[in-house]
Design a protein around this motif. Structure first.
Motif, PDB file in Angstrom:
ATOM      1  N   GLU A   1       1.040  -1.303   0.161  1.00 13.12           N
ATOM      2  CA  GLU A   1      -0.292  -0.018  -0.022  1.00 13.12           C
ATOM      3  C   GLU A   1       0.966   1.190   0.130  1.00 13.12           C
ATOM      4  OE1 GLU A   1      -3.671   2.191   2.969  1.00 13.12           O
ATOM      5  OE2 GLU A   1      -2.664  -0.141   3.623  1.00 13.12           O
ATOM      6  N   LEU A   2       2.014   1.136   0.425  1.00  9.80           N
ATOM      7  CA  LEU A   2       2.973   2.814   0.645  1.00  9.80           C
ATOM      8  C   LEU A   2       3.282   2.806  -0.371  1.00  9.80           C
ATOM      9  CD1 LEU A   2       4.330   4.030   2.691  1.00  9.80           C
ATOM     10  CD2 LEU A   2       6.034   2.048   2.759  1.00  9.80           C
ATOM     11  N   VAL A   3       4.167   2.136  -1.253  1.00  9.41           N
ATOM     12  CA  VAL A   3       4.850   1.485  -2.433  1.00  9.41           C
ATOM     13  C   VAL A   3       3.473   1.844  -3.332  1.00  9.41           C
ATOM     14  CG1 VAL A   3       5.890   0.255  -3.988  1.00  9.41           C
ATOM     15  CG2 VAL A   3       6.787  -0.405  -1.963  1.00  9.41           C
ATOM     16  N   VAL A   4       2.334   1.833  -3.553  1.00  9.71           N
ATOM     17  CA  VAL A   4       1.482   2.685  -4.872  1.00  9.71           C
ATOM     18  C   VAL A   4       1.441   3.827  -3.922  1.00  9.71           C
ATOM     19  CG1 VAL A   4      -1.231   2.155  -4.929  1.00  9.71           C
ATOM     20  CG2 VAL A   4       0.362   0.113  -4.458  1.00  9.71           C
ATOM     21  N   GLU A   5       1.064   5.036  -2.752  1.00  9.47           N
ATOM     22  CA  GLU A   5       0.781   5.339  -2.716  1.00  9.47           C
ATOM     23  C   GLU A   5       2.381   6.532  -3.128  1.00  9.47           C
ATOM     24  OE1 GLU A   5      -0.727   7.920   1.230  1.00  9.47           O
ATOM     25  OE2 GLU A   5      -0.508   6.125   0.886  1.00  9.47           O
ATOM     26  N   LEU A   6       3.654   6.140  -2.385  1.00 14.45           N
ATOM     27  CA  LEU A   6       4.732   6.441  -2.860  1.00 14.45           C
ATOM     28  C   LEU A   6       5.463   6.837  -4.763  1.00 14.45           C
ATOM     29  CD1 LEU A   6       7.137   5.353  -1.071  1.00 14.45           C
ATOM     30  CD2 LEU A   6       5.681   7.698  -0.964  1.00 14.45           C
ATOM     31  N   MET A   7       4.321   5.886  -5.484  1.00 14.30           N
ATOM     32  CA  MET A   7       4.293   6.023  -6.906  1.00 14.30           C
ATOM     33  C   MET A   7       3.545   6.935  -7.209  1.00 14.30           C
ATOM     34  SD  MET A   7       7.889   3.959  -7.854  1.00 14.30           S
ATOM     35  CE  MET A   7       6.694   4.245  -9.525  1.00 14.30           C
ATOM     36  N   GLN A   8       2.380   6.868  -7.155  1.00 17.97           N
ATOM     37  CA  GLN A   8       1.253   8.116  -7.358  1.00 17.97           C
ATOM     38  C   GLN A   8       1.539   9.325  -7.905  1.00 17.97           C
ATOM     39  OE1 GLN A   8      -1.596   6.586  -8.611  1.00 17.97           O
ATOM     40  NE2 GLN A   8      -2.442   5.461  -7.606  1.00 17.97           N
ATOM     41  N   PRO A   9       2.425  10.002  -7.057  1.00 20.49           N
ATOM     42  CA  PRO A   9       3.070  11.398  -7.485  1.00 20.49           C
ATOM     43  C   PRO A   9       3.681  11.283  -8.806  1.00 20.49           C
ATOM     44  CG  PRO A   9       3.044  11.000  -5.046  1.00 20.49           C
ATOM     45  CD  PRO A   9       3.443   9.682  -5.488  1.00 20.49           C
ATOM     46  N   LEU A  10       4.977  10.003  -9.044  1.00 21.29           N
ATOM     47  CA  LEU A  10       5.476  10.089 -10.266  1.00 21.29           C
ATOM     48  C   LEU A  10       4.962  10.226 -11.162  1.00 21.29           C
ATOM     49  CD1 LEU A  10       8.784   9.555 -10.496  1.00 21.29           C
ATOM     50  CD2 LEU A  10       8.111   7.537 -10.561  1.00 21.29           C
ATOM     51  N   PHE A  11       3.926   9.043 -11.492  1.00 19.69           N
ATOM     52  CA  PHE A  11       2.832   9.012 -12.444  1.00 19.69           C
ATOM     53  C   PHE A  11       2.245   9.958 -12.947  1.00 19.69           C
ATOM     54  CE2 PHE A  11       3.091   4.461 -11.480  1.00 19.69           C
ATOM     55  CZ  PHE A  11       4.258   4.045 -12.145  1.00 19.69           C
ATOM     56  N   ILE A  12       1.548  11.158 -11.722  1.00 21.58           N
ATOM     57  CA  ILE A  12       1.077  12.220 -11.756  1.00 21.58           C
ATOM     58  C   ILE A  12       1.858  13.208 -12.759  1.00 21.58           C
ATOM     59  CG2 ILE A  12       0.692  14.437 -10.751  1.00 21.58           C
ATOM     60  CD1 ILE A  12      -0.969  12.218  -8.620  1.00 21.58           C
ATOM     61  N   ALA A  13       3.868  13.598 -12.714  1.00 25.45           N
ATOM     62  CA  ALA A  13       4.086  14.043 -13.235  1.00 25.45           C
ATOM     63  C   ALA A  13       4.356  13.538 -14.443  1.00 25.45           C
ATOM     64  CB  ALA A  13       5.816  13.839 -12.335  1.00 25.45           C
TER      65      ALA A  13
ATOM     66  N   SER B   1      11.260  12.774  -3.695  1.00 21.91           N
ATOM     67  CA  SER B   1      11.347  13.539  -4.172  1.00 21.91           C
ATOM     68  C   SER B   1      12.468  14.030  -4.466  1.00 21.91           C
ATOM     69  CB  SER B   1      10.916  14.886  -2.782  1.00 21.91           C
ATOM     70  OG  SER B   1       9.797  14.586  -2.490  1.00 21.91           O
ATOM     71  N   LEU B   2      13.792  13.515  -3.722  1.00 25.85           N
ATOM     72  CA  LEU B   2      15.413  13.743  -4.907  1.00 25.85           C
ATOM     73  C   LEU B   2      15.075  13.662  -5.797  1.00 25.85           C
ATOM     74  CD1 LEU B   2      17.129  12.984  -1.370  1.00 25.85           C
ATOM     75  CD2 LEU B   2      16.728  15.390  -2.429  1.00 25.85           C
ATOM     76  N   PHE B   3      14.969  12.630  -6.069  1.00 28.24           N
ATOM     77  CA  PHE B   3      14.747  11.316  -6.805  1.00 28.24           C
ATOM     78  C   PHE B   3      13.949  12.384  -8.234  1.00 28.24           C
ATOM     79  CE2 PHE B   3      12.705   8.767 -10.768  1.00 28.24           C
ATOM     80  CZ  PHE B   3      13.765   7.999 -10.774  1.00 28.24           C
TER      81      PHE B   3
ATOM     82  N   ASN C   1      13.349  15.863  -8.458  1.00 30.15           N
ATOM     83  CA  ASN C   1      14.403  16.807  -8.967  1.00 30.15           C
ATOM     84  C   ASN C   1      15.046  17.305  -7.095  1.00 30.15           C
ATOM     85  OD1 ASN C   1      14.810  20.066  -8.364  1.00 30.15           O
ATOM     86  ND2 ASN C   1      13.753  20.055 -10.045  1.00 30.15           N
ATOM     87  N   MET C   2      16.161  17.130  -7.615  1.00 29.05           N
ATOM     88  CA  MET C   2      17.235  17.387  -5.868  1.00 29.05           C
ATOM     89  C   MET C   2      17.319  18.497  -5.658  1.00 29.05           C
ATOM     90  SD  MET C   2      20.989  16.178  -5.373  1.00 29.05           S
ATOM     91  CE  MET C   2      20.154  14.408  -6.373  1.00 29.05           C
ATOM     92  N   LYS C   3      16.721  19.623  -7.205  1.00 30.15           N
ATOM     93  CA  LYS C   3      17.189  21.167  -6.075  1.00 30.15           C
ATOM     94  C   LYS C   3      15.482  21.594  -5.289  1.00 30.15           C
ATOM     95  CE  LYS C   3      20.110  22.900 -10.146  1.00 30.15           C
ATOM     96  NZ  LYS C   3      19.729  23.291 -11.081  1.00 30.15           N
ATOM     97  N   LEU C   4      15.086  21.717  -5.548  1.00 32.30           N
ATOM     98  CA  LEU C   4      13.673  22.170  -4.684  1.00 32.30           C
ATOM     99  C   LEU C   4      12.858  21.011  -3.768  1.00 32.30           C
ATOM    100  CD1 LEU C   4      10.792  21.670  -7.980  1.00 32.30           C
ATOM    101  CD2 LEU C   4      12.305  23.985  -6.295  1.00 32.30           C
ATOM    102  N   ALA C   5      13.973  19.225  -3.620  1.00 27.79           N
ATOM    103  CA  ALA C   5      13.983  18.453  -2.521  1.00 27.79           C
ATOM    104  C   ALA C   5      14.277  19.291  -1.669  1.00 27.79           C
ATOM    105  CB  ALA C   5      14.033  16.809  -3.019  1.00 27.79           C
TER     106      ALA C   5
ATOM    107  N   THR D   1       4.873  16.521  -0.460  1.00 26.26           N
ATOM    108  CA  THR D   1       4.373  17.204   0.594  1.00 26.26           C
ATOM    109  C   THR D   1       3.713  17.161   1.615  1.00 26.26           C
ATOM    110  OG1 THR D   1       6.761  18.961  -0.096  1.00 26.26           O
ATOM    111  CG2 THR D   1       5.746  19.854   1.629  1.00 26.26           C
ATOM    112  N   ALA D   2       2.548  17.136   0.661  1.00 29.12           N
ATOM    113  CA  ALA D   2       1.588  17.113   1.277  1.00 29.12           C
ATOM    114  C   ALA D   2       1.306  15.790   1.855  1.00 29.12           C
ATOM    115  CB  ALA D   2       0.342  16.795  -0.067  1.00 29.12           C
ATOM    116  N   ARG D   3       2.245  14.776   1.044  1.00 22.71           N
ATOM    117  CA  ARG D   3       1.555  13.105   2.181  1.00 22.71           C
ATOM    118  C   ARG D   3       2.575  13.410   3.120  1.00 22.71           C
ATOM    119  NH1 ARG D   3      -0.203   9.162  -1.612  1.00 22.71           N
ATOM    120  NH2 ARG D   3      -0.964  10.859  -3.513  1.00 22.71           N
ATOM    121  N   MET D   4       3.351  13.601   3.129  1.00 22.30           N
ATOM    122  CA  MET D   4       4.321  14.031   4.264  1.00 22.30           C
ATOM    123  C   MET D   4       4.346  14.483   4.473  1.00 22.30           C
ATOM    124  SD  MET D   4       7.921  15.139   2.096  1.00 22.30           S
ATOM    125  CE  MET D   4       9.178  15.098   4.125  1.00 22.30           C
ATOM    126  N   THR D   5       3.358  15.392   5.257  1.00 20.33           N
ATOM    127  CA  THR D   5       2.064  16.192   6.239  1.00 20.33           C
ATOM    128  C   THR D   5       1.376  15.319   6.949  1.00 20.33           C
ATOM    129  OG1 THR D   5       2.343  18.614   4.459  1.00 20.33           O
ATOM    130  CG2 THR D   5       1.032  18.367   6.755  1.00 20.33           C
TER     131      THR D   5
END
Length: 577
Positions: free
Chosen positions: A25-37, A148-150, A152-156, A280-284
């Motif tokens: 479930e965690l992996v799925v949630e972490l992959m979602q923003p990447l696919f949104i991008a 996030s680092l993966f 964009n390292m500057k923003l992360a 960031t929202a998910r981390m919040t």
């Protein structure tokens, strides 16, 4: 918490399955923003609907996988937490059953109730949370930062700076919260104690018109509990706004720097900014969950400590190893051999150098002022306490060398306070011996002089009595308690002032009906009329054996005994010799 957590061992497999599903479930949630991008960068920004459909379909499939994993994870987490709570309560109750009276002075009734109920429930909820979100929240923080680092390292880098600060803030919060929630549980113990005293003493409170006084006493205890709880929750509840403020500030910085980099064409695109804002929202959200987790861990740590105090308590009444399996109790002869006793943590002796022999089938009455040690002597026979010096023997065997089941199974004990249980009259008598037949129950009731009273009730032996026998008189409760002891067919019968509510005639019939041919009877009484029916009378004073003999012998030999007789019979006492 090591001992409390050891009860999870039988459930390692379902726990592992739950944790694996949580990771899916965690992996799925972490992959979602990447696919949104990817949807934004490769589909929307270049107007490629095929890419939108491709990445959107992958996101939908992953969402369904995450949903299924979450549902099954909840099932296994519930299974483990509920069984864990059951095992913990069972173990606590078994431990309490092994306690001697000395242990119960260490843990008052109210605190034991709180530990078996509230504290176990706290641990149970922690286990469910542990398999559902406890690991997921910190892993979401770490995973979100890495992803996030993966992207964009500057923003992360903004998140890299903020995360350690928040971590140390949460550690401080957990340590401080532990002491606060430990204090909350202690105040809950006190509130439960006041409540229990009021429920047990309600008749007395009404009789003395102490309603307002007791209301104020409970109000004070309840107010202290509220103040402690508010103080603990105030500390914890400041965490979520603080975390949210910091993380929202981070989002604003990410949006501002992201906009600057997009405008400067510095290698950052819209999809990257959206993905990192999403992380960031998910981390919040994860940080908010962590604050809740910290609260529960602080509360659970305090509860675990209180549970372990009970589990680690040494029961001072234990059986010796390698007991003879052929042990038996036959005639029921009782000896006190130079017995002295003082209660734990008290140096003042309650009994001093008592030597006494009670022959099989004998009825011996014990007299003495309050605090003379009568009840204590009785409690030494079934090993509710152990002697400090000397020994108590049954059939020539030291009670400390006998199996507790064998010893107590041969004793019928009727305490000062007649205690009955919710259920029918037959159930209460059969409580003395589970497999007693109906005929044996009736015989015990007849000997206890309660059978005729029972037969006048609407449902006779199937009449339901209230908790502690509230719908029975004092004398009826005493006689039912005696019937419960008699149905055991005891070799030794201990009656601790348990005929005090009976009239002289009823008491006389009861004593005559006792099975003296197969049972040794020891009776505590304050009535000379009762002592006159005994084979011998033992007179105690301030923990010492003052005199012993028949009624006639004591009337002629003991000045104290004569004074007691005169106080009850007046000048007629002389004619009782």
């Amino acid at each position: 918490m090591k001992k409390v957590l050891s009860y999870l061992k039988p459930y390692y497999l379902p726990m592992t399955i739950a944790l694996v599903l949580m990771l899916v479930e965690l992996v799925v949630e972490l992959m979602q923003p990447l696919f949104i991008a990817k949807v934004i960068n490769e589909g929307i920004m270049v107007k490629d609907m095929q890419a939108v459909m491709l990445w959107g379909g992958i996101m939908l499939g992953l969402a369904l996988l995450g949903f299924a994993s979450g549902v099954i994870n909840s099932f296994f987490a519930s299974y483990v937490s509920q069984h864990y709570g059951f095992d913990l309560r069972k173990s606590l109750f078994a431990k309490i059953q092994s306690f001697s009276f000395a242990n119960f002075s260490q843990f008052p009734t109210a605190t034991l109730i709180t530990r078996v109920t509230s504290d176990v429930t706290t641990m149970q909820n922690l286990m469910f949370m542990g398999m559902r979100i406890m690991l997921r929240a910190p892993l979401m923080l770490v995973g979100g930062l890495i992803m996030s680092l993966f992207v964009n390292m500057k923003l992360a880098f903004i998140l890299v700076v903020v995360s350690p600060i928040l971590f140390f803030f949460l550690v401080w919060l957990m340590r401080t919260g532990f002491s606060h929630f430990h204090a909350v549980q202690e105040r809950l113990d006190h509130a439960n104690s006041v409540l229990r005293e009021n429920l047990l003493g309600m008749r007395l409170i009404k009789s003395f018109v102490r309603d307002k006084h007791e209301e104020q006493r409970f109000l004070d205890s309840n107010e202290q509990l509220m103040d402690r709880t508010v103080k603990a929750l105030r500390l914890v509840e400041t965490a979520v706004p603080t975390l949210t403020l910091v993380m929202n500030a981070s989002i604003l910085l990410i949006l501002w720097f992201g906009h600057e980099q997009i405008m400067a064409q510095a290698g950052t695109n819209v999809g990257d900014v959206v993905a990192i804002v999403n992380y960031t929202a998910r981390m919040t959200g994860a940080l908010s969950m962590i604050s809740m987790i910290v609260t529960n861990i602080s509360r659970a740590r305090a509860s675990a400590l209180r549970i372990e105090q009970v589990l680690d308590a040494e029961a001072d009444i234990v059986e010796k190893d390698n007991l003879d399996p052929k042990q038996a109790i036959g005639a029921g002869k009782v000896n006190f051999d130079k017995v002295s006793f003082h209660y734990p943590d008290h140096a003042i002796p309650v009994l001093e150098d008592i030597t006494l022999e009670v022959n099989p089938g004998e009825l011996v009455a014990f007299l003495g002022a309050t605090g003379s040690g009568k009840t204590t002597m009785f409690q030494l026979i079934p090993r509710l306490y152990d002697v400090t010096e000397g020994s108590v023997l049954v059939d020539g065997q030291d009670v400390r060398d006998l199996s507790l089941d064998l010893l107590r199974g041969a004793i019928g004990y009727v305490p000062q306070e007649a205690l009955l249980f919710s259920g029918t009259i037959a159930d209460n008598i059969r409580w003395g011996r589970t497999h007693a037949s109906d005929e044996e129950i009736i015989d015990a009731a007849q000997r206890a002089q309660i059978h005729d009273t029972i037969m006048k009730l609407p449902k006779k032996y199937e009449t339901v009595i209230g908790q502690k026998g509230v719908n029975l008189s004092g004398g009826q409760k005493q006689r039912l308690s005696i019937a419960r002891a008699l149905v055991r067919r005891p070799k030794v019968l201990l009656l601790d002032d348990s005929t005090s509510a009976l009239d002289v005639k009823t008491e006389g019939r009861l004593l005559k009906s006792l099975p003296t041919d197969s049972c040794t009877t020891l009776l505590i009484t304050q009535k000379i009329s009762t002592a006159m029916r005994a084979d011998r009378v033992v007179l105690l004073d301030d923990g010492k054996l003052l005199a012993m003999g028949t009624h006639d012998e004591l009337m002629s030999q003991s000045e104290l005994y004569r004074r007691i007789a005169e106080s009850q019979f007046g000048e007629e006492a002389v004619s009782l010799v």
